[in-house]
Design a protein around this motif. Structure first.
Motif, PDB file in Angstrom:
ATOM      1  N   ILE A  29       0.841  -1.207   0.000  1.00  0.00           N
ATOM      2  CA  ILE A  29       0.000   0.000   0.000  1.00  0.00           C
ATOM      3  C   ILE A  29       0.871   1.249   0.000  1.00  0.00           C
ATOM      4  O   ILE A  29       0.627   2.188  -0.764  1.00  0.00           O
ATOM      5  CB  ILE A  29      -0.973  -0.011   1.197  1.00  0.00           C
ATOM      6  N   ASP A  30       1.887   1.278   0.857  1.00  0.00           N
ATOM      7  CA  ASP A  30       2.764   2.457   0.924  1.00  0.00           C
ATOM      8  C   ASP A  30       3.441   2.686  -0.421  1.00  0.00           C
ATOM      9  O   ASP A  30       3.508   3.821  -0.912  1.00  0.00           O
ATOM     10  CB  ASP A  30       3.793   2.282   2.039  1.00  0.00           C
ATOM     11  N   GLU A  31       3.925   1.617  -1.038  1.00  0.00           N
ATOM     12  CA  GLU A  31       4.595   1.752  -2.339  1.00  0.00           C
ATOM     13  C   GLU A  31       3.625   2.196  -3.432  1.00  0.00           C
ATOM     14  O   GLU A  31       3.917   3.115  -4.202  1.00  0.00           O
ATOM     15  CB  GLU A  31       5.247   0.419  -2.723  1.00  0.00           C
ATOM     16  N   GLU A  32       2.483   1.555  -3.522  1.00  0.00           N
ATOM     17  CA  GLU A  32       1.503   1.896  -4.560  1.00  0.00           C
ATOM     18  C   GLU A  32       0.964   3.314  -4.375  1.00  0.00           C
ATOM     19  O   GLU A  32       0.787   4.047  -5.343  1.00  0.00           O
ATOM     20  CB  GLU A  32       0.346   0.885  -4.569  1.00  0.00           C
ATOM     21  N   ALA A  33       0.705   3.691  -3.123  1.00  0.00           N
ATOM     22  CA  ALA A  33       0.201   5.044  -2.849  1.00  0.00           C
ATOM     23  C   ALA A  33       1.251   6.092  -3.186  1.00  0.00           C
ATOM     24  O   ALA A  33       0.928   7.159  -3.716  1.00  0.00           O
ATOM     25  CB  ALA A  33      -0.251   5.156  -1.394  1.00  0.00           C
ATOM     26  N   TYR A  34       2.524   5.786  -2.898  1.00  0.00           N
ATOM     27  CA  TYR A  34       3.608   6.711  -3.256  1.00  0.00           C
ATOM     28  C   TYR A  34       3.653   6.901  -4.779  1.00  0.00           C
ATOM     29  O   TYR A  34       3.733   8.028  -5.271  1.00  0.00           O
ATOM     30  CB  TYR A  34       4.970   6.212  -2.759  1.00  0.00           C
ATOM     31  N   ILE A  35       3.614   5.814  -5.519  1.00  0.00           N
ATOM     32  CA  ILE A  35       3.664   5.906  -6.987  1.00  0.00           C
ATOM     33  C   ILE A  35       2.495   6.750  -7.498  1.00  0.00           C
ATOM     34  O   ILE A  35       2.665   7.623  -8.346  1.00  0.00           O
ATOM     35  CB  ILE A  35       3.662   4.498  -7.629  1.00  0.00           C
ATOM     36  N   TYR A  36       1.317   6.497  -6.962  1.00  0.00           N
ATOM     37  CA  TYR A  36       0.134   7.247  -7.367  1.00  0.00           C
ATOM     38  C   TYR A  36       0.293   8.737  -7.057  1.00  0.00           C
ATOM     39  O   TYR A  36       0.051   9.590  -7.912  1.00  0.00           O
ATOM     40  CB  TYR A  36      -1.103   6.676  -6.667  1.00  0.00           C
ATOM     41  N   ALA A  37       0.711   9.054  -5.824  1.00  0.00           N
ATOM     42  CA  ALA A  37       0.880  10.458  -5.422  1.00  0.00           C
ATOM     43  C   ALA A  37       1.950  11.145  -6.267  1.00  0.00           C
ATOM     44  O   ALA A  37       1.768  12.287  -6.710  1.00  0.00           O
ATOM     45  CB  ALA A  37       1.233  10.542  -3.939  1.00  0.00           C
ATOM     46  N   ALA A  38       3.065  10.455  -6.502  1.00  0.00           N
ATOM     47  CA  ALA A  38       4.150  11.030  -7.301  1.00  0.00           C
ATOM     48  C   ALA A  38       3.678  11.320  -8.725  1.00  0.00           C
ATOM     49  O   ALA A  38       4.030  12.354  -9.304  1.00  0.00           O
ATOM     50  CB  ALA A  38       5.356  10.094  -7.312  1.00  0.00           C
ATOM     51  N   CYS A  39       2.860  10.437  -9.272  1.00  0.00           N
ATOM     52  CA  CYS A  39       2.332  10.658 -10.628  1.00  0.00           C
ATOM     53  C   CYS A  39       1.333  11.816 -10.641  1.00  0.00           C
ATOM     54  O   CYS A  39       1.324  12.618 -11.577  1.00  0.00           O
ATOM     55  CB  CYS A  39       1.684   9.390 -11.162  1.00  0.00           C
ATOM     56  N   SER A  45       9.943  13.758  -5.022  1.00  0.00           N
ATOM     57  CA  SER A  45      10.466  14.060  -3.686  1.00  0.00           C
ATOM     58  C   SER A  45       9.327  14.090  -2.678  1.00  0.00           C
ATOM     59  O   SER A  45       8.937  15.144  -2.158  1.00  0.00           O
ATOM     60  CB  SER A  45      11.205  15.397  -3.696  1.00  0.00           C
ATOM     61  N   LEU A  46       8.775  12.918  -2.402  1.00  0.00           N
ATOM     62  CA  LEU A  46       7.669  12.785  -1.460  1.00  0.00           C
ATOM     63  C   LEU A  46       8.065  11.829  -0.350  1.00  0.00           C
ATOM     64  O   LEU A  46       8.809  10.872  -0.586  1.00  0.00           O
ATOM     65  CB  LEU A  46       6.428  12.216  -2.152  1.00  0.00           C
ATOM     66  N   VAL A  47       7.554  12.090   0.834  1.00  0.00           N
ATOM     67  CA  VAL A  47       7.733  11.172   1.950  1.00  0.00           C
ATOM     68  C   VAL A  47       6.365  10.869   2.555  1.00  0.00           C
ATOM     69  O   VAL A  47       5.463  11.702   2.526  1.00  0.00           O
ATOM     70  CB  VAL A  47       8.677  11.740   3.040  1.00  0.00           C
ATOM     71  N   THR A  48       6.235   9.654   3.081  1.00  0.00           N
ATOM     72  CA  THR A  48       5.011   9.275   3.776  1.00  0.00           C
ATOM     73  C   THR A  48       5.031   9.914   5.156  1.00  0.00           C
ATOM     74  O   THR A  48       5.950   9.683   5.932  1.00  0.00           O
ATOM     75  CB  THR A  48       4.912   7.751   3.929  1.00  0.00           C
ATOM     76  N   ILE A  95     -10.048  -6.476   0.512  1.00  0.00           N
ATOM     77  CA  ILE A  95      -9.141  -7.153   1.430  1.00  0.00           C
ATOM     78  C   ILE A  95      -8.727  -6.177   2.526  1.00  0.00           C
ATOM     79  O   ILE A  95      -8.703  -6.508   3.692  1.00  0.00           O
ATOM     80  CB  ILE A  95      -7.911  -7.695   0.670  1.00  0.00           C
ATOM     81  N   CYS A  96      -8.411  -4.954   2.115  1.00  0.00           N
ATOM     82  CA  CYS A  96      -7.925  -3.951   3.061  1.00  0.00           C
ATOM     83  C   CYS A  96      -8.245  -2.560   2.526  1.00  0.00           C
ATOM     84  O   CYS A  96      -8.186  -2.325   1.317  1.00  0.00           O
ATOM     85  CB  CYS A  96      -6.408  -4.123   3.220  1.00  0.00           C
ATOM     86  N   VAL A  97      -8.582  -1.656   3.435  1.00  0.00           N
ATOM     87  CA  VAL A  97      -8.786  -0.250   3.087  1.00  0.00           C
ATOM     88  C   VAL A  97      -7.864   0.584   3.975  1.00  0.00           C
ATOM     89  O   VAL A  97      -7.869   0.417   5.195  1.00  0.00           O
ATOM     90  CB  VAL A  97     -10.256   0.183   3.294  1.00  0.00           C
ATOM     91  N   ALA A  98      -7.058   1.415   3.342  1.00  0.00           N
ATOM     92  CA  ALA A  98      -6.175   2.337   4.073  1.00  0.00           C
ATOM     93  C   ALA A  98      -6.601   3.752   3.712  1.00  0.00           C
ATOM     94  O   ALA A  98      -6.531   4.155   2.552  1.00  0.00           O
ATOM     95  CB  ALA A  98      -4.721   2.095   3.711  1.00  0.00           C
ATOM     96  N   ASP A  99      -7.037   4.475   4.699  1.00  0.00           N
ATOM     97  CA  ASP A  99      -7.553   5.816   4.476  1.00  0.00           C
ATOM     98  C   ASP A  99      -6.571   6.842   5.036  1.00  0.00           C
ATOM     99  O   ASP A  99      -5.799   6.550   5.942  1.00  0.00           O
ATOM    100  CB  ASP A  99      -8.905   5.963   5.163  1.00  0.00           C
ATOM    101  N   ASP A 100      -6.622   8.034   4.492  1.00  0.00           N
ATOM    102  CA  ASP A 100      -5.784   9.143   4.967  1.00  0.00           C
ATOM    103  C   ASP A 100      -4.293   8.826   4.918  1.00  0.00           C
ATOM    104  O   ASP A 100      -3.582   8.912   5.923  1.00  0.00           O
ATOM    105  CB  ASP A 100      -6.175   9.569   6.389  1.00  0.00           C
ATOM    106  N   ILE A 101      -3.806   8.473   3.744  1.00  0.00           N
ATOM    107  CA  ILE A 101      -2.374   8.290   3.541  1.00  0.00           C
ATOM    108  C   ILE A 101      -1.834   9.640   3.078  1.00  0.00           C
ATOM    109  O   ILE A 101      -2.182  10.114   2.001  1.00  0.00           O
ATOM    110  CB  ILE A 101      -2.076   7.205   2.494  1.00  0.00           C
ATOM    111  N   VAL A 102      -1.018  10.263   3.923  1.00  0.00           N
ATOM    112  CA  VAL A 102      -0.548  11.620   3.664  1.00  0.00           C
ATOM    113  C   VAL A 102       0.903  11.587   3.200  1.00  0.00           C
ATOM    114  O   VAL A 102       1.774  11.035   3.878  1.00  0.00           O
ATOM    115  CB  VAL A 102      -0.664  12.512   4.916  1.00  0.00           C
ATOM    116  N   PHE A 103       1.133  12.203   2.041  1.00  0.00           N
ATOM    117  CA  PHE A 103       2.481  12.373   1.511  1.00  0.00           C
ATOM    118  C   PHE A 103       2.817  13.858   1.532  1.00  0.00           C
ATOM    119  O   PHE A 103       1.964  14.695   1.238  1.00  0.00           O
ATOM    120  CB  PHE A 103       2.587  11.854   0.076  1.00  0.00           C
ATOM    121  N   VAL A 104       4.051  14.168   1.879  1.00  0.00           N
ATOM    122  CA  VAL A 104       4.511  15.552   1.917  1.00  0.00           C
ATOM    123  C   VAL A 104       5.610  15.719   0.879  1.00  0.00           C
ATOM    124  O   VAL A 104       6.530  14.891   0.781  1.00  0.00           O
ATOM    125  CB  VAL A 104       5.034  15.938   3.321  1.00  0.00           C
ATOM    126  N   HIS A 105       5.477  16.775   0.095  1.00  0.00           N
ATOM    127  CA  HIS A 105       6.486  17.113  -0.908  1.00  0.00           C
ATOM    128  C   HIS A 105       7.637  17.825  -0.198  1.00  0.00           C
ATOM    129  O   HIS A 105       7.408  18.770   0.549  1.00  0.00           O
ATOM    130  CB  HIS A 105       5.863  18.026  -1.969  1.00  0.00           C
TER     131      HIS A 105
END
Length: 132
Positions: A29-39, A45-48, A95-105
């Protein structure tokens, strides 16, 4: 919500009970969400910063194909908040829901938050241009 990528559950992804290990799905989830946010932000240059509520709803097993649905929840000046739903490709069961995944530029040199330059409206327009 768009389901953008898939993974095959392999033997090394399983816990002692033979189902998908929770830690592995959180890693994905962290990896997929990062890719999505970066796109979305056209920036790498994003961090979880934060992952909010996580709900495990059903199990996945070896050989299952899981898919990741992602969507923008909120756009901040330096941050982007996304939601991720992981579901079984075949049964469509969550299977799983992850809400409020915050990435900071961040500035890559100073490692401090900096504006990403995108607005909610720009990301909404981007959604309209992308075919389902």
């Amino acid at each position: 919500m768009r389901f953008l990528s898939r993974r095959l559950v392999m033997p090394n992804d399983l816990n002692f009970a033979g189902s998908l290990f929770g830690g592995r799905i959180l890693e994905w989830i962290d990896e997929e969400a990062y890719i999505y946010a970066a796109c979305q932000l056209d920036a790498k240059s994003l961090v979880t910063k934060h992952i909010g509520a996580i709900s495990f709803e059903t199990s996945a097993y070896q050989g299952d194909v899981v898919e990741f649905g992602l969507g923008v929840k909120k756009v901040g000046r330096t941050s982007l908040t996304v939601t991720c739903v992981v579901r079984n490709k075949q049964t469509k069961q969550n299977i799983c829901v992850a809400d409020d995944i915050v990435f900071v530029h961040i500035d890559p040199a100073t490692r401090t938050p900096e504006p990403h330059g995108k607005t909610q409206a720009e990301l909404e327009d981007l959604k309209l241009e992308t075919p389902e």
